[in-house]
Design a protein around this motif. Structure first.
Motif, mmCIF file in Angstrom:
data_model
loop_
_atom_site.group_PDB
_atom_site.id
_atom_site.type_symbol
_atom_site.label_atom_id
_atom_site.label_comp_id
_atom_site.label_asym_id
_atom_site.label_seq_id
_atom_site.Cartn_x
_atom_site.Cartn_y
_atom_site.Cartn_z
ATOM 1 N N THR A 225 -0.394 13.527 -12.392
ATOM 2 C CA THR A 225 0.161 13.330 -11.054
ATOM 3 C C THR A 225 -0.931 13.116 -10.018
ATOM 4 O OG1 THR A 225 2.029 14.743 -11.672
ATOM 5 C CG2 THR A 225 1.750 14.281 -9.343
ATOM 6 N N GLN A 226 -2.112 13.652 -10.262
ATOM 7 C CA GLN A 226 -3.223 13.443 -9.334
ATOM 8 C C GLN A 226 -3.641 11.977 -9.263
ATOM 9 O OE1 GLN A 226 -6.219 16.980 -9.127
ATOM 10 N NE2 GLN A 226 -5.454 16.962 -11.232
ATOM 11 N N LYS A 227 -3.212 11.178 -10.235
ATOM 12 C CA LYS A 227 -3.548 9.755 -10.272
ATOM 13 C C LYS A 227 -2.447 8.882 -9.676
ATOM 14 C CE LYS A 227 -6.006 10.590 -14.632
ATOM 15 N NZ LYS A 227 -6.064 10.259 -16.082
ATOM 16 N N VAL A 228 -1.351 9.513 -9.235
ATOM 17 C CA VAL A 228 -0.193 8.765 -8.730
ATOM 18 C C VAL A 228 -0.180 8.786 -7.207
ATOM 19 C CG1 VAL A 228 2.323 8.677 -8.663
ATOM 20 C CG2 VAL A 228 1.156 9.284 -10.785
ATOM 21 N N HIS A 229 -0.228 7.615 -6.598
ATOM 22 C CA HIS A 229 -0.244 7.515 -5.140
ATOM 23 C C HIS A 229 1.139 7.133 -4.617
ATOM 24 C CE1 HIS A 229 -4.872 6.743 -5.397
ATOM 25 N NE2 HIS A 229 -4.510 7.970 -5.733
ATOM 26 N N LYS A 263 6.533 4.619 -1.586
ATOM 27 C CA LYS A 263 5.221 4.124 -2.003
ATOM 28 C C LYS A 263 4.361 3.724 -0.808
ATOM 29 C CE LYS A 263 6.760 -0.643 -2.886
ATOM 30 N NZ LYS A 263 6.808 -1.729 -3.888
ATOM 31 N N GLU A 264 4.960 3.823 0.388
ATOM 32 C CA GLU A 264 4.202 3.533 1.605
ATOM 33 C C GLU A 264 4.772 4.315 2.771
ATOM 34 O OE1 GLU A 264 6.554 -0.530 2.941
ATOM 35 O OE2 GLU A 264 4.766 -0.708 1.679
ATOM 36 N N GLY A 268 3.748 1.177 7.012
ATOM 37 C CA GLY A 268 3.719 0.094 6.039
ATOM 38 C C GLY A 268 2.515 0.124 5.110
ATOM 39 N N LYS A 269 1.629 1.080 5.295
ATOM 40 C CA LYS A 269 0.443 1.167 4.458
ATOM 41 C C LYS A 269 0.730 1.992 3.210
ATOM 42 C CE LYS A 269 -2.890 0.782 8.255
ATOM 43 N NZ LYS A 269 -4.029 1.445 8.958
#
Length: 305
Positions: A225-229, A263-264, A268-269
């Protein structure tokens, strides 16, 4: 599997095309536990799945965002099998355009694997994860209610709260240890620990082998999960273990309920860091399990592992 045709392989687990009419029945009360009342169980030959009323955001997660997750993380997400239209107890598969054309959109369902199907006596615990329980698309009134609920529960301090639990326990008059979501919201930190202790016992023995299996999986999930943004707002963590003592110890753990994922941000970023609130909940859960193992009494119980 009867009457199923596999779709082309993808990075996610196999997605099935429903090409023939199948039997549909309401899910058993036991397996709903903390779920919504309008979830249905789909009997598909010898296979089983659940149908959740269609949510466009959740469908987008499974069909787009999930494809970009680290491959090992797919093991912690239910298999997605498409969308079906259910009418008068019959189902048929439909595509994106078909969903938009259906007059009764509330009869369209996301089809996901039934996590409990492979268990003989599933003991189930549902955790609402994270320190934020709302998405940017909610109304201001709903956001205010969600914020207050977080402050009033262990979500704020522990990154999780108990949504529901039902486990086999011979000490209970019903034969089960059960809590529903309102009872879960009322628990403080001590109550959470006590609920876990009751979840991991059958009334006679504590399931230490099961706890160790879950702890190993939680540690892996933290690393992944630490790799999921993404922001996993309002997601839950479903824990299931086998309570039939005549069978080998078996566990499963899945992240579920992606209707409010983002995901943002509002600007919008896209996010460039993991969901800190969700990670807090995972680390809290790992700490609870570690604490239970450290305080394990020295016994010769066959379930002590």
């Amino acid at each position: 599997m009867d009457n199923l045709v596999c779709a082309e392989p993808s990075t996610m687990p196999v997605c099935y095309d429903f090409l023939e009419t199948q039997e549909v029945q309401y899910v058993r009360d036991f397996n709903k536990v903390g779920g919504r009342a309008d979830i249905v169980a789909l009997t598909i030959g010898k296979d089983a799945a659940i149908g959740k009323p269609l949510n466009d955001t959740e469908r987008r997660f499974y069909e787009t965002a999930a494809q970009n997750l680290p491959r090992p993380l797919h093991e912690f997400i239910p298999q997605y099998r498409g969308v079906v239209f259910i009418h008068d107890g019959k189902i048929r598969r439909t595509d994106k355009e078909g969903v938009q054309k259906e007059k009764r959109k509330d009869a369209c369902y996301l089809v996901l694997e039934d996590i409990t199907f492979k268990f003989s006596r599933p003991s189930i615990l549902d955790l609402k994860m994270g320190t934020r329980q709302y998405s940017d698309t909610m109304s201001s009134d709903k956001i205010a209610r969600k914020k207050q609920r977080t402050l009033d529960t262990t979500s704020h301090t522990m990154g999780l709260r108990l949504a529901a639990v039902k486990s086999y326990n011979s000490n209970e008059n019903s034969g089960f240890f059960q809590l529903h979501k309102l009872e879960g919201r009322a628990l403080d930190q001590g109550g959470i620990y006590d609920a876990f202790r009751k979840y991991f016992t059958d009334g006679l023995n504590s399931q230490y082998q099961v706890i160790r299996q879950f702890l190993s999986k939680i540690r892996t999930l933290i690393e992944l999960t630490q790799k999921v943004h993404l922001r996993l707002y309002c997601c839950s963590l479903l824990l299931v273990y086998e309570s039939d003592s005549s069978l080998p110890a078996k566990t499963d753990i899945r992240i579920i309920d992606f209707a409010e994922f983002q995901k943002e941000g509002e600007d919008g970023k896209t996010y460039n860091e993991p969901d800190a609130g969700f990670l807090l909940g995972l680390r809290t859960l790992a700490g609870i399990l570690e604490n239970m193992l450290e305080k394990r009494p020295h016994t010769n119980s066959i379930n002590a592992g």
